[in-house]
Structures are given as C-alpha cells and as structure tokens.
Design a protein around this motif. Structure first.
Motif, PDB file in Angstrom:
ATOM      1  N   PHE A  37      -3.506  95.426 -23.548  1.00  0.00           N
ATOM      2  CA  PHE A  37      -2.904  95.513 -22.217  1.00  0.00           C
ATOM      3  C   PHE A  37      -1.589  94.745 -22.151  1.00  0.00           C
ATOM      4  O   PHE A  37      -0.614  95.213 -21.565  1.00  0.00           O
ATOM      5  CB  PHE A  37      -3.869  95.014 -21.146  1.00  0.00           C
ATOM      6  N   LYS A  38      -1.526  93.576 -22.767  1.00  0.00           N
ATOM      7  CA  LYS A  38      -0.305  92.762 -22.735  1.00  0.00           C
ATOM      8  C   LYS A  38       0.823  93.438 -23.508  1.00  0.00           C
ATOM      9  O   LYS A  38       1.952  93.531 -23.018  1.00  0.00           O
ATOM     10  CB  LYS A  38      -0.566  91.372 -23.293  1.00  0.00           C
ATOM     11  N   VAL A  39       0.543  93.922 -24.720  1.00  0.00           N
ATOM     12  CA  VAL A  39       1.569  94.603 -25.512  1.00  0.00           C
ATOM     13  C   VAL A  39       1.998  95.893 -24.826  1.00  0.00           C
ATOM     14  O   VAL A  39       3.186  96.226 -24.796  1.00  0.00           O
ATOM     15  CB  VAL A  39       1.072  94.861 -26.953  1.00  0.00           C
ATOM     16  N   THR A  40       1.041  96.606 -24.238  1.00  0.00           N
ATOM     17  CA  THR A  40       1.365  97.842 -23.523  1.00  0.00           C
ATOM     18  C   THR A  40       2.266  97.546 -22.331  1.00  0.00           C
ATOM     19  O   THR A  40       3.229  98.287 -22.073  1.00  0.00           O
ATOM     20  CB  THR A  40       0.077  98.554 -23.066  1.00  0.00           C
ATOM     21  N   ALA A  41       1.997  96.465 -21.605  1.00  0.00           N
ATOM     22  CA  ALA A  41       2.826  96.105 -20.448  1.00  0.00           C
ATOM     23  C   ALA A  41       4.248  95.740 -20.883  1.00  0.00           C
ATOM     24  O   ALA A  41       5.210  96.024 -20.167  1.00  0.00           O
ATOM     25  CB  ALA A  41       2.195  94.932 -19.701  1.00  0.00           C
ATOM     26  N   MET A  42       4.388  95.127 -22.052  1.00  0.00           N
ATOM     27  CA  MET A  42       5.711  94.689 -22.508  1.00  0.00           C
ATOM     28  C   MET A  42       6.472  95.775 -23.269  1.00  0.00           C
ATOM     29  O   MET A  42       7.684  95.921 -23.100  1.00  0.00           O
ATOM     30  CB  MET A  42       5.562  93.454 -23.399  1.00  0.00           C
ATOM     31  N   HIS A  43       5.772  96.555 -24.109  1.00  0.00           N
ATOM     32  CA  HIS A  43       6.448  97.501 -24.999  1.00  0.00           C
ATOM     33  C   HIS A  43       5.962  98.938 -24.857  1.00  0.00           C
ATOM     34  O   HIS A  43       6.424  99.805 -25.586  1.00  0.00           O
ATOM     35  CB  HIS A  43       6.262  97.077 -26.461  1.00  0.00           C
ATOM     36  N   GLY A  44       5.003  99.181 -24.016  1.00  0.00           N
ATOM     37  CA  GLY A  44       4.457 100.523 -23.856  1.00  0.00           C
ATOM     38  C   GLY A  44       3.249 100.750 -24.750  1.00  0.00           C
ATOM     39  O   GLY A  44       3.004 100.017 -25.710  1.00  0.00           O
ATOM     40  N   PHE A  45       2.508 101.793 -24.427  1.00  0.00           N
ATOM     41  CA  PHE A  45       1.275 102.078 -25.163  1.00  0.00           C
ATOM     42  C   PHE A  45       1.559 102.495 -26.600  1.00  0.00           C
ATOM     43  O   PHE A  45       0.709 102.377 -27.466  1.00  0.00           O
ATOM     44  CB  PHE A  45       0.463 103.155 -24.446  1.00  0.00           C
ATOM     45  N   ARG A  46       2.766 102.935 -26.876  1.00  0.00           N
ATOM     46  CA  ARG A  46       3.148 103.348 -28.232  1.00  0.00           C
ATOM     47  C   ARG A  46       2.901 102.223 -29.241  1.00  0.00           C
ATOM     48  O   ARG A  46       2.542 102.475 -30.382  1.00  0.00           O
ATOM     49  CB  ARG A  46       4.606 103.776 -28.232  1.00  0.00           C
ATOM     50  N   GLU A  47       3.073 100.987 -28.840  1.00  0.00           N
ATOM     51  CA  GLU A  47       2.792  99.854 -29.711  1.00  0.00           C
ATOM     52  C   GLU A  47       1.451  99.190 -29.366  1.00  0.00           C
ATOM     53  O   GLU A  47       0.835  98.579 -30.218  1.00  0.00           O
ATOM     54  CB  GLU A  47       3.921  98.822 -29.618  1.00  0.00           C
ATOM     55  N   GLY A  48       1.030  99.299 -28.136  1.00  0.00           N
ATOM     56  CA  GLY A  48      -0.178  98.617 -27.687  1.00  0.00           C
ATOM     57  C   GLY A  48      -1.469  99.113 -28.313  1.00  0.00           C
ATOM     58  O   GLY A  48      -2.392  98.323 -28.560  1.00  0.00           O
ATOM     59  N   VAL A 171     -10.777 105.164 -38.321  1.00  0.00           N
ATOM     60  CA  VAL A 171      -9.994 106.157 -39.061  1.00  0.00           C
ATOM     61  C   VAL A 171      -9.445 107.224 -38.117  1.00  0.00           C
ATOM     62  O   VAL A 171      -8.257 107.594 -38.186  1.00  0.00           O
ATOM     63  CB  VAL A 171     -10.852 106.792 -40.182  1.00  0.00           C
ATOM     64  N   VAL A 172     -10.280 107.713 -37.206  1.00  0.00           N
ATOM     65  CA  VAL A 172      -9.840 108.742 -36.257  1.00  0.00           C
ATOM     66  C   VAL A 172      -8.745 108.195 -35.338  1.00  0.00           C
ATOM     67  O   VAL A 172      -7.711 108.847 -35.132  1.00  0.00           O
ATOM     68  CB  VAL A 172     -11.043 109.276 -35.435  1.00  0.00           C
ATOM     69  N   THR A 173      -8.947 106.989 -34.812  1.00  0.00           N
ATOM     70  CA  THR A 173      -7.961 106.391 -33.914  1.00  0.00           C
ATOM     71  C   THR A 173      -6.639 106.166 -34.642  1.00  0.00           C
ATOM     72  O   THR A 173      -5.564 106.475 -34.108  1.00  0.00           O
ATOM     73  CB  THR A 173      -8.476 105.048 -33.354  1.00  0.00           C
ATOM     74  N   ALA A 174      -6.698 105.630 -35.857  1.00  0.00           N
ATOM     75  CA  ALA A 174      -5.473 105.392 -36.623  1.00  0.00           C
ATOM     76  C   ALA A 174      -4.775 106.718 -36.954  1.00  0.00           C
ATOM     77  O   ALA A 174      -3.540 106.822 -36.848  1.00  0.00           O
ATOM     78  CB  ALA A 174      -5.779 104.625 -37.894  1.00  0.00           C
ATOM     79  N   GLY A 175      -5.544 107.729 -37.342  1.00  0.00           N
ATOM     80  CA  GLY A 175      -4.959 109.034 -37.670  1.00  0.00           C
ATOM     81  C   GLY A 175      -4.325 109.707 -36.478  1.00  0.00           C
ATOM     82  O   GLY A 175      -3.185 110.183 -36.545  1.00  0.00           O
ATOM     83  N   VAL A 176      -5.047 109.743 -35.371  1.00  0.00           N
ATOM     84  CA  VAL A 176      -4.513 110.377 -34.146  1.00  0.00           C
ATOM     85  C   VAL A 176      -3.304 109.590 -33.647  1.00  0.00           C
ATOM     86  O   VAL A 176      -2.293 110.173 -33.250  1.00  0.00           O
ATOM     87  CB  VAL A 176      -5.613 110.478 -33.057  1.00  0.00           C
ATOM     88  N   GLY A 177      -3.397 108.255 -33.671  1.00  0.00           N
ATOM     89  CA  GLY A 177      -2.280 107.435 -33.228  1.00  0.00           C
ATOM     90  C   GLY A 177      -1.046 107.613 -34.086  1.00  0.00           C
ATOM     91  O   GLY A 177       0.080 107.711 -33.582  1.00  0.00           O
ATOM     92  N   ALA A 178      -1.224 107.656 -35.398  1.00  0.00           N
ATOM     93  CA  ALA A 178      -0.101 107.847 -36.307  1.00  0.00           C
ATOM     94  C   ALA A 178       0.528 109.233 -36.098  1.00  0.00           C
ATOM     95  O   ALA A 178       1.758 109.381 -36.083  1.00  0.00           O
ATOM     96  CB  ALA A 178      -0.547 107.673 -37.755  1.00  0.00           C
ATOM     97  N   LEU A 179      -0.311 110.247 -35.935  1.00  0.00           N
ATOM     98  CA  LEU A 179       0.190 111.601 -35.674  1.00  0.00           C
ATOM     99  C   LEU A 179       0.948 111.655 -34.352  1.00  0.00           C
ATOM    100  O   LEU A 179       2.042 112.223 -34.268  1.00  0.00           O
ATOM    101  CB  LEU A 179      -0.984 112.596 -35.669  1.00  0.00           C
ATOM    102  N   TRP A 180       0.398 111.034 -33.319  1.00  0.00           N
ATOM    103  CA  TRP A 180       1.054 110.991 -32.006  1.00  0.00           C
ATOM    104  C   TRP A 180       2.400 110.284 -32.095  1.00  0.00           C
ATOM    105  O   TRP A 180       3.402 110.755 -31.532  1.00  0.00           O
ATOM    106  CB  TRP A 180       0.134 110.287 -31.000  1.00  0.00           C
ATOM    107  N   MET A 181       2.464 109.163 -32.826  1.00  0.00           N
ATOM    108  CA  MET A 181       3.721 108.447 -32.975  1.00  0.00           C
ATOM    109  C   MET A 181       4.751 109.269 -33.747  1.00  0.00           C
ATOM    110  O   MET A 181       5.930 109.268 -33.409  1.00  0.00           O
ATOM    111  CB  MET A 181       3.479 107.095 -33.649  1.00  0.00           C
ATOM    112  N   ALA A 182       4.289 109.980 -34.781  1.00  0.00           N
ATOM    113  CA  ALA A 182       5.208 110.809 -35.573  1.00  0.00           C
ATOM    114  C   ALA A 182       5.756 111.960 -34.755  1.00  0.00           C
ATOM    115  O   ALA A 182       6.954 112.299 -34.841  1.00  0.00           O
ATOM    116  CB  ALA A 182       4.504 111.323 -36.820  1.00  0.00           C
ATOM    117  N   LEU A 183       4.889 112.579 -33.955  1.00  0.00           N
ATOM    118  CA  LEU A 183       5.324 113.728 -33.164  1.00  0.00           C
ATOM    119  C   LEU A 183       6.151 113.338 -31.933  1.00  0.00           C
ATOM    120  O   LEU A 183       6.969 114.131 -31.463  1.00  0.00           O
ATOM    121  CB  LEU A 183       4.092 114.548 -32.714  1.00  0.00           C
TER     122      LEU A 183
END
Length: 186
Positions: A37-48, A171-183
């Motif tokens: 929540f703190k990182v998301t508030a400062m930098h957005g959910f992309r990093e949080g 693994v699923v969270t990391a994969g989906v998150g990495a794909l979302w960040m790439a796209l």
C-alpha cells in the motif's frame, strides 16, 4: 465410523514450528500488505505489487519447514522433511539415535541413516529434549508389534498443499505481473 482396514498413526512434530511459522507468515503478510500500500501510494501499483510474489515464496518455504514431521503408521515410518518424504518399512529400521548435534537419525541396514529435519538439533531442543523424546517414542513403536514384511525404502517429494499453493500463486503472480508490466510499458 472406522473401517477394519484403518491404520492408526502417531505423528511426532515440534509443536513450536507450526506456531512460530504461522506467526511469522501472518506478521510478514501484514508487513507486506502495508509495504504494498505504501509503495503503491508513492509510485503506483506498477511497483507496489512486486512484494506479493516475494511474500508468497517466503510463505511457501516457511510452510514446508513447519510441515516437517515423523509419522509412525502401521508397519511404516514416514520421515517428512521439507522436500523429501522417506517411507521406511519397520523391518528395515535397525536403530534410532540422536546424533552429536542433536539430530534424530534413523539407521537402516547397509550402514545407511536418514536424518529427520523435524528433529534436527536446535537450541530449543537442548532445553526441551524433543529429539530424545521422539527417539524413545519411535523405539517403543518399533518394539510394540512385530514387523510384518519387508519392502524397500521409498523416497517421494514431500507434499504440503498450502506451501505448494503459495508457490504456485507466487509463480502465477510474478508471471502475470511481469507480462502486465511488459505490455503496459511505453
């Protein structure tokens, strides 16, 4: 109602491990949630979101350690370590002892021995003497009834549903998150 072929089992484990790791996972979960929540508030959910798979991986490791145990079931002894489970026929066990470092060891024929992670030597064990208590329980079980037949030692991957589910979600969270960040980069 219990059937006639039901085999009773006795489970030996350190009671402190599930409690300690349960508290650790809960505390880490609260901390990671606050950090996300703190990182998301400062930098957005992309990093949080990136703390979530780390938490899930640590929870998987803690769950596997907490799942370690020794089970005396019928004519077999199950030594459940974090990664491997040893299914040892009673007739194959020659001795049980506590090593110099406080680790419970099951001695097999042909000079082989298997160490129990659940009763590895620790500072708490030196005070509570859990490994020697487990040794006495296993010796009593060994002498309680004759071994029926001898089969070979079996080694399997340990199963721990919650830890495995946590690792899968990691693994699923990391994969989906990495794909979302790439796209979504651009």
């Amino acid at each position: 109602m219990m059937g006639a072929d039901t085999v009773s089992s006795t489970v030996l484990r350190r009671r402190s491990w599930p409690i300690f790791f349960g508290i650790a996972i809960l505390g880490l979960g609260v901390g990671v949630t606050a950090a996300v929540f703190k990182v998301t508030a400062m930098h957005g959910f992309r990093e949080g979101w990136q703390g979530i798979p780390v938490f899930l991986a640590v929870a998987a490791v803690c769950g596997r350690i907490a799942n370690s145990k020794v089970v005396m079931q019928g004519a077999v002894l199950l030594l459940v370590n974090p990664l491997r489970t040893y299914i040892i026929p009673k007739a194959m066990i020659r001795n049980v002892s506590v090593g110099d470092d406080g680790t419970l060891e099951v001695h097999l024929d042909e000079e082989r021995k298997i160490a129990s992670f659940a009763f590895g030597g620790s500072l708490i064990d030196r005070i509570n003497r859990t490994s020697p208590k487990a040794e006495r329980n296993i010796r009593s079980w060994l002498h309680s009834s004759p071994a029926i037949e001898r089969t070979d030692l079996q080694v399997r991957w340990s199963r721990c549903i919650l830890a495995d589910l946590s690792l899968l979600l990691c693994v699923v969270t990391a994969g989906v998150g990495a794909l979302w960040m790439a796209l979504s980069s651009g």
